[in-house]
Enzyme design. Structure first.
Site, PDB file in Angstrom:
ATOM      1  CG  ASN A  34     -18.126  28.596  81.253  1.00 22.14           C
ATOM      2  OD1 ASN A  34     -19.007  28.528  80.794  1.00 22.14           O
ATOM      3  ND2 ASN A  34     -17.595  27.842  82.203  1.00 22.14           N
ATOM      4  CE  LYS A  81     -18.599  28.796  85.662  1.00 25.94           C
ATOM      5  NZ  LYS A  81     -18.009  28.668  87.081  1.00 25.94           N
ATOM      6  CG  HIS A  93     -16.433  23.630  83.845  1.00 23.49           C
ATOM      7  ND1 HIS A  93     -17.278  23.698  85.054  1.00 23.49           N
ATOM      8  CD2 HIS A  93     -15.730  24.897  83.635  1.00 23.49           C
ATOM      9  CE1 HIS A  93     -16.821  25.042  85.542  1.00 23.49           C
ATOM     10  NE2 HIS A  93     -16.009  25.725  84.796  1.00 23.49           N
ATOM     11  CD  GLU A 152     -19.651  25.467  87.204  1.00 22.89           C
ATOM     12  OE1 GLU A 152     -19.300  26.329  87.923  1.00 22.89           O
ATOM     13  OE2 GLU A 152     -20.331  25.625  86.209  1.00 22.89           O
ATOM     14  CD  GLU A 191     -11.962  26.209  85.040  1.00 24.79           C
ATOM     15  OE1 GLU A 191     -12.249  27.626  84.972  1.00 24.79           O
ATOM     16  OE2 GLU A 191     -12.739  25.448  84.878  1.00 24.79           O
ATOM     17  N   GLY A 207     -14.649  30.603  91.789  1.00 22.93           N
ATOM     18  CA  GLY A 207     -15.724  31.207  92.572  1.00 22.93           C
ATOM     19  C   GLY A 207     -15.372  31.795  94.031  1.00 22.93           C
ATOM     20  CB  SER A 219     -10.325  33.627  91.767  1.00 22.76           C
ATOM     21  OG  SER A 219     -11.537  32.861  92.604  1.00 22.76           O
TER      22      SER A 219
END
Length: 271
Positions: free
Chosen positions: A13, A15, A107, A109, A183, A189, A229
């Site tokens: 991904n 992004k 996702h 986000e 996830e 991150g 990660s």
């Protein structure tokens, strides 16, 4: 539950990174790197896909088709609507016409920054399948969720809500294909991935949920990815777990050498 060989799947991904020119150079280099490493695409190897920004997709499609590259690609999101007055939205029909195989749905986000609800994401799952796309349904808990509800309650609830989108698809022939990506938001991150044992605990519960909702055969065939990660140094240990079939990779997917290494490790563990 029936035993089914599941092809390892590594999804990158990007992004909001890499423009269309950068995407061409990246995919070319990725394909060459995988080929040089004797990467096998398909049933006997790992499947590798990239999820570029929408503005890159036509360039990636043209390159992959012209050079017959062993790289899949998909969209980072799609609209629940087919067409109409929805400024800035991207229809699943548009993605399908660009030969996208996959599309990310839900996702973290999108859930947090854009306020997407479980009900809306169920409609996006349905829209993806309607247009011949394989939805990669993302689920995962925050650190607060983990403390309040335990390691699998929120991901399982999100999966059940997303699968509600299948209710209106009785007209489709065959069994809809989907991918589930676990996830944990607290790992994305952060540089600190879930342990293989933690990821497996949730993945196993997600597969049980798939069996409850869609039946044992679908549950056995559905690939469950881990994201958060992911690096070449931890992919092998993650994929030794029986219910983890690959990874949804974020930052590391922007480094050709690292992403190729993740793909190679997944191949050797998964076959």
């Amino acid at each position: 539950m029936a035993k089914v060989k599941r092809v390892p799947f590594i999804a990158g991904n990007w992004k909001m990174n890499l423009d269309h020119l950068q995407s061409i150079a990246f995919v070319q280099k990725l394909a060459w790197t995988l080929k040089d490493a004797n990467h096998d695409f398909g049933v006997d190897g790992a499947e590798v896909a990239v999820f570029p920004p929408f503005t890159d997709l036509r360039s990636v499609q043209t390159l992959v088709a012209a050079d017959k590259l062993d790289v899949r690609f998909g969209g980072q999101d799609l609209s629940e609507h087919d067409s109409g007055a929805y400024t800035g939205e991207i229809s699943g029909a548009f993605l399908s016409s660009l030969d996208c195989r996959y599309v990310l749905v839900g996702h973290s986000e999108r859930r947090t920054m854009h306020g997407e609800t479980d009900e809306q994401l169920a409609r996006k799952v349905a829209a993806a399948l309607k247009h011949g796309l394989v939805p990669v349904l993302c689920v995962g808990e925050t650190a607060d969720d983990l403390e309040a509800h335990g390691p699998s309650a929120v991901p399982v609830a999100q999966l059940k809500a997303g699968l509600a989108g299948l209710a209106g698809l009785a007209g489709l022939s065959g069994t809809p294909e989907l991918v589930v990506a676990y996830e944990p938001v607290w790992a994305i991150g952060s540089g600190k991935a879930a342990t293989p044992e933690q990821a497996e605990q949730v993945a196993a519960r997600l597969r049980e949920t798939l069996a409850e909702v869609l039946g044992d055969d679908v549950a056995a065939a559905t690939r469950i990815l881990y994201g958060g990660s992911v690096k070449s140094s931890n992919i092998a240990s993650l994929m030794r777990e029986p219910n983890i079939d690959g990874a949804l990779v974020g930052g590391a997917s922007l480094d050709v050498a690292e992403f190729a290494s993740i793909s190679r490790f997944s191949k050797h563990v998964g076959t």
